[in-house]
Write a protein that holds these residues in place. Structure first.
Motif: not given
Length: 238
Positions: A140-142, A179, A197, A199
């Motif tokens: 997730r490119k986190l 966020r 990104k 949750t």
């Protein structure tokens, strides 16, 4: 009236009283107290006598964080980057040089860390939080939290804060404001780019794991980041 609304109203009155005292001291006809511990009483009345923080969502540990980070947060509260009326009112008319002095004062303190959170969180959630903190989620490119905040998670000079010594509820709340965009920084706003990104599951896991970590042997921020940051941050020199 909701409990949080009542608490906010009480805090606003308290901050207003302190703000009037502090701002009066900055008037040209009223000399400032000579000792910084007197000048920052408006801060320590809420964040603890050494900036160690309180056991609630409102007043986190500010002691030992890099001075540039603390200064950036004061500017954000003063100029609208962060929204919390009591803080905004308190420092609305304080000049940059005074905010620098406040930041340096708390950056040089290292009071004991609070007890770690001990709420009932499943081992699976904590394992997931540890993985995100230490390795991120490449799919997730986190980036890992540790990629910016340091392997010891104590932050880095000149302006990356440590993530330890904070309660899970505070960490989760701040991630929620990043966020939603109600908290923001100088563009490019890297924390907002990361937070959008995440949750709710991610935020719960990360905040719960961080809040359970013991005080590191050396709680001071690293002298510099471990290397090139994984993404551009407007508030950090590259």
């Amino acid at each position: 009236m909701h409990r949080r609304t009542i608490e906010s109203s009480i805090l606003f009155v308290a901050f207003t009283t302190w703000a009037c005292t502090t701002l009066a001291a900055t008037d040209a006809d009223a000399p400032m107290p000579s000792a910084m511990d007197q000048r920052v009483r408006a801060c320590t009345s809420c964040h603890g006598v050494q900036g160690q923080g309180r056991d609630n969502d409102y007043f986190p540990r500010i002691a030992g964080k890099p001075a540039d980070y603390l200064f950036n947060q004061l500017i954000a509260f003063r100029d609208g980057g962060r929204t919390y009326p009591p803080m905004g009112y308190l420092i609305a008319f304080l000049p940059d040089d005074y905010l620098h002095k406040i930041s340096e004062y708390f950056a040089n303190l290292q009071p004991p860390y609070p007890n770690a959170d001990t709420g009932n969180i499943s081992p699976a959630v904590l394992q997931y939080g540890e993985r995100l903190v230490t390795h991120g989620d490449p799919a997730r490119k986190l980036p890992a939290c540790a990629a910016c905040h340091g392997a010891r998670l104590t932050g880095a000079q000149p302006g990356i804060p440590g993530l330890l010594g904070l309660h899970a509820s505070y960490i989760a709340g701040q991630m929620g404001t990043w966020r939603s965009g109600t908290r923001h920084a100088v563009a490019p706003d890297c924390m907002h780019a990361i937070a959008v990104k995440l949750t709710d599951k991610d935020i719960t896991a990360v905040s719960s794991w961080l809040a359970r970590q013991p005080r590191p042997d050396d709680p001071r921020p690293a002298s510099s980041s471990d290397g090139t940051l994984p993404l551009a941050c407007g508030s950090q020199p590259q």
